[in-house]
Structures are given as C-alpha cells and as structure tokens.
Design an enzyme around this catalytic site. Sequence first.
Site, PDB file in Angstrom:
ATOM      1  N   GLU A 180       0.986  -1.192  -0.065  1.00  0.00           N
ATOM      2  CA  GLU A 180       0.195   0.087   0.073  1.00  0.00           C
ATOM      3  C   GLU A 180       0.984   1.192  -0.025  1.00  0.00           C
ATOM      4  OE1 GLU A 180      -2.551  -3.257   1.671  1.00  0.00           O
ATOM      5  OE2 GLU A 180      -0.463  -2.615   1.999  1.00  0.00           O
ATOM      6  N   PHE A 217     -12.035  -6.862  14.113  1.00  0.00           N
ATOM      7  CA  PHE A 217     -10.466  -7.198  13.316  1.00  0.00           C
ATOM      8  C   PHE A 217     -10.353  -6.235  12.191  1.00  0.00           C
ATOM      9  CE2 PHE A 217      -9.466  -9.627   9.264  1.00  0.00           C
ATOM     10  CZ  PHE A 217      -8.090  -9.979   9.936  1.00  0.00           C
ATOM     11  N   GLN A 218      -8.994  -5.860  12.019  1.00  0.00           N
ATOM     12  CA  GLN A 218      -8.625  -4.802  11.026  1.00  0.00           C
ATOM     13  C   GLN A 218      -9.228  -3.625  11.238  1.00  0.00           C
ATOM     14  OE1 GLN A 218      -8.206  -6.668   7.127  1.00  0.00           O
ATOM     15  NE2 GLN A 218      -6.528  -7.631   7.543  1.00  0.00           N
ATOM     16  N   LYS A 237     -17.611  -0.301   5.576  1.00  0.00           N
ATOM     17  CA  LYS A 237     -18.061  -1.236   4.437  1.00  0.00           C
ATOM     18  C   LYS A 237     -19.608  -1.308   4.805  1.00  0.00           C
ATOM     19  CE  LYS A 237     -17.640  -6.286   3.358  1.00  0.00           C
ATOM     20  NZ  LYS A 237     -16.886  -7.506   4.021  1.00  0.00           N
ATOM     21  N   MET A 263      24.847   8.138   1.309  1.00  0.00           N
ATOM     22  CA  MET A 263      24.925   9.560   2.011  1.00  0.00           C
ATOM     23  C   MET A 263      25.087   9.291   3.372  1.00  0.00           C
ATOM     24  SD  MET A 263      24.711  12.688   1.191  1.00  0.00           S
ATOM     25  CE  MET A 263      23.491  12.956  -0.228  1.00  0.00           C
TER      26      MET A 263
END
Length: 598
Positions: A64, A126-127, A176, A493
């Site tokens: 993502e 959940f999630q 949802k 760097m």
Amino acid sequence: MAETGTAKTGTADGAPLNGAEILLKALMDQGVEVIFGYPGGAVLPIYDELFKQNRLRHVLVRHEQAAVHAAEGYARSTGKVGCVLVTSGPGATNTITGLTDALMDSIPLVCITGQVPTHLIGNDAFQEADITGITRPCTKHNYLVKDVNRLAVTIHEAFHVARSGRPGPVVVDLPKDVAQAQGTYQPPTALTPKYQPRVEGDGASIDAAIELIAKAKRPILYAGGGVINSGPEACELLTRFARMTGFPVTLTLMGLGAVPASDPLYLGMPGMHGTYEANLAMHGCDVMINIGARFDDRVTSKVSAFSPGSKKIHIDIDPSSINKNVMVDVAIVGDCTRVLEALIAKWKDGHHRPDEAALKAWWAQIEEWRARDCLRFENSTKIIKPQHAIRRLYELTRDRDTYITTEVGQHQMWAAQHFRFESPKHWMTSGGLGTMGYGLPAAMGVQVAHPDALVIDIAGESSIQMNIQEMATLAQYRLPVKVFILNNQYMGMVRQWQELIHGGRYAESHMDGHPDFVKLAEAFGAVGLRAEKPGDVDAVIKEMIAIDRPVIVDMRVDASENCFPMIMPGQPHNEMVLGPEDRSGDAPGSEKDGMVLV
C-alpha cells in the site's frame, strides 16, 4: 455495454445506488482514470463494482505504501489528482509514509481507505484502526463517511480540497456498511465548496514588490515546487519574467524544470548540495524574490546567517508558509500563475527597467563564481564515477520524452546536479520527507500516465530494496520502467556523513547481503544488465533504452565517492565544501593517478 460497464452506475441522478456504485460514479465525475490499490475485506464491495465496469482502470500494487507513491508519480507528471484505494487496518496504516511524503511535497491525492462497519467502530474489531485520527497530522484533510447520502458530496469535496490552494493528500475513510447501503448520488454541481483559498495577490503587496524589484542592484529569483504545482503557465511566466528583467534564477529540488536548465540565467539548485554560484548569489543578493518555495532548512542552512541584509519577497499560496522559517519584507499570498501575471503586467505598465550597470556588475560576480565549475569531478579510466554515469544517461536520453524519478540519497543529489531538466513535470523525487523506496513505485505511476515515454528510476542499491516488490507490478502490467542503480555497496549519504562528520566510523552503513540485481531482474520477468567499468556505461545505457520491458541496470560505481558541493550541517549557506581538498590548486583537464578532472 454501457460506458461504466453497469446500468446502475449510469442511471440518472436520484436513482438509488449502493455506496460502492456512488463512489465509482463520483470518481468518474472527478475525471479519475486510474486507481492504485490493494483489496481486502473492508473494500470488497468496492472491488466488486470495479469488476463490473470498464471505465476506471485499477493497478494492483504489491504494497500500500507503493500505491501512494505510484499515485504521487501519476499526479506529479500529469497535474491531475492521484487516487488510491486500500482496505482497513494494516492496509490503511501502510499508506502513512506515502501520505506524509505527499503532504510535505504538496502532491494532490485522494486516498480511500476501507473501514469496519460503523457499528463496530471503537470495538477493536478485526482490522480496525482509527485512520482519521492517525492520518490527521499527515493529510491536508480527512473524512469518515457515516451516511451513504453524504458519500458523493464528500468525494467531490475531497478532490476540491486536494487540488485547490496548496495541493495535498486527503483521506476518505469508508465503512463497509456504508459502501453496501443504498443511497442517492449527487453530482459535483451539488457541492458548494467551503474551502476557498486566496489565489489573487493583494494589489498593494504587488506594488510594494515591484518597487523593491525595480530598485534591486543584486537581485535573484528563487523558485520552488509551488511554481510547478501551479501549472505549465506559471513556469512559462517565471521564465518570461526572468528574461524580461535579466535576473538570475535558482530552482529548489522540487522546482527543477520550471526554467530550462540550458537558460543562461539559470544558476542551478541552491542548498546543501546546490551549486557554488546559486548559494553565493542567494547569500549576496540585495533583493530575493521567492516564488513558491518554503525557505526549507536544506536551502537556508543556518537561518541566522541566511542572505543577510537582503530584502525578501515571498509569494506563496499557503499563508502558513509566510514568515514561518524566514521573516520577509513583502508577503504575497496567491497562486503563482496569477501573481506572476500581475507582476509582469505591473512591470510593463510602469515601464520599469533593471539597473543595467548594477546588474552587469552582479552578473560579472556571478560568472566568477560559475568559473569555479563546482560540479566538476575527477573522472576515472578505471572505475565508474556516479556523476559520469548520470551525465551519460542524460546525454543519451536528452532527445526523448524522458521522465526521471529517484530514490533518496547520494544518487538523488547527483541526479539533481547532473541531469538537466528543460521542462516541468519530468522530475519526480521525494523532497521534504526524503523517502527511501519512493522512486520505483513513483516511476510506475508515471509510466501508467505516459505509456509511450521513457521512464527511469535513478536508484541506490539500498533504497531500491525498500519497494523492490513493485517489479512484479511492472511485469503484470507490462510497464517498461528502467531502474538505473548506482551501486556503491553502501547507504551512500549515510556513509558520507559518517566520513565527514563522525570520524569515519561507518556504523551499519555497509551492506554485504545485496542480491545479484541481474538475476533478481530475471526472477521478476525483467531484464538485468550490469556495467563494471567506464567503457561499459554507454553500451549498457543504449541497451537499456532499446529494451521494451522493465530493466534493472546494476551500475557498479566508486564506493568512496562523495557528493559535493556540500554545506556542512549548521554552517552558513555561503560556506561550502567543494571537494575532498576543496579543489584548491587543481587545474581543469590535469591528470593524476589515472584521474581526469572533468
């Protein structure tokens, strides 16, 4: 089949649709053509509607964070708003780095995150994650949609906020059950925008700016990413104003390409790894005209010693940027295009002319600084110098429509120094946040937007591994992105700072476990190429360009090379290290130990 692929999403306004259908219709009405995303349980109703239509293209990333960077590349190379779709919980939290990157660099994005059903919010379902809370500090604005009948207007407002004023990322968190509920679609005309940033500069402030500019003896135009974000017209106006006045121009890392690099008025980039002439001109000027730049710390360095004694004009659409880092004498809040139009009109109407004698003397001083040739480097007949690889890449691609992205580190600064940009929106790099792993997914987004262009990610062997999984996305969608790795076996760097500032104590900056990038490319269905000596460079670049597939080039460069010029941390911006020995006594073209000064 209807254009959208379903009868319902193509129905007249007012017909009942489910939330997922409303979302897709709103995206289409906002001109979205492609969504970068990754599915999961909370957004499956949306993906089901995506499956039923053929107007919106979806690019399935492998992480993502990469979806957001890809949307950034798409947005920066087109001027459009990038669009991201991810699921709830870890899907949404994985976007945080990309959203912060977009906020720092003013990139317009709308990121739609799935959320658990409204009745479960706050239950540690959940999630579940508090995405509006988590993203509040790293977005321009965010929304949690709880009413399906507010969904369309919320999406329209999100796009308006993302693209208006100082652009930035906006999150829309969509539960949802809202995506499944029946509701009514409202077109963009139903939105009465509450967010109305000022775009026209104040007339009195513009008059005050013109008065200062007309009296300038040692002026400089200092422009940044705000000019790029304002659009091609702003870049044309900036170039026209510079040529009308004869004033020197310096462009920040985010502003490269706003004025052609070949223009004799252009001094190069200012700041920590900017050019000698740009930094000394910024320090020695008597009038500084800042157009769309933030007075970032990488430009100003020690603020108390920044451009002492100069009068400063700051033009920016974001009022919070004015007097934030550096106090200015004239502030103009407005869009760069509109303000530049007004400045040019006032300059013409007042029949203003620069002080020719003073400007001639100023340019004579600047040419002395230019003569130091601060980007000169010691080329080698034995080992590939990274600067040489970048210059040859530029020379061999300059006649093509070439877009460059970068990862973050030494290679990024060498690319900014040695690859010359003649037009805007062809340079995509992570400026404010300095995000390793940005370049590959950003290049992916650029290639989606410009399928016939040559898109190259200039990378380091450490940064590229941050999002290397997106090589699989390139393979799936047949995106012929070229990854040009300057492989020095170090986090370059970090190693450079450890050498120059920390007594050569190279703590955890060397990696022994790098993959064989040629074999890795082949494992991803791409082509792997390698260059190990200077004589290989041109042939490898030409072969890379000719291949109509994703390519990884493993360019084995000098592991000990440092990026100069460099302003040491905390030092004034007129005190620069130009090389290992400050180049004192070195004559251009002399040879020593197989090295040639270029």
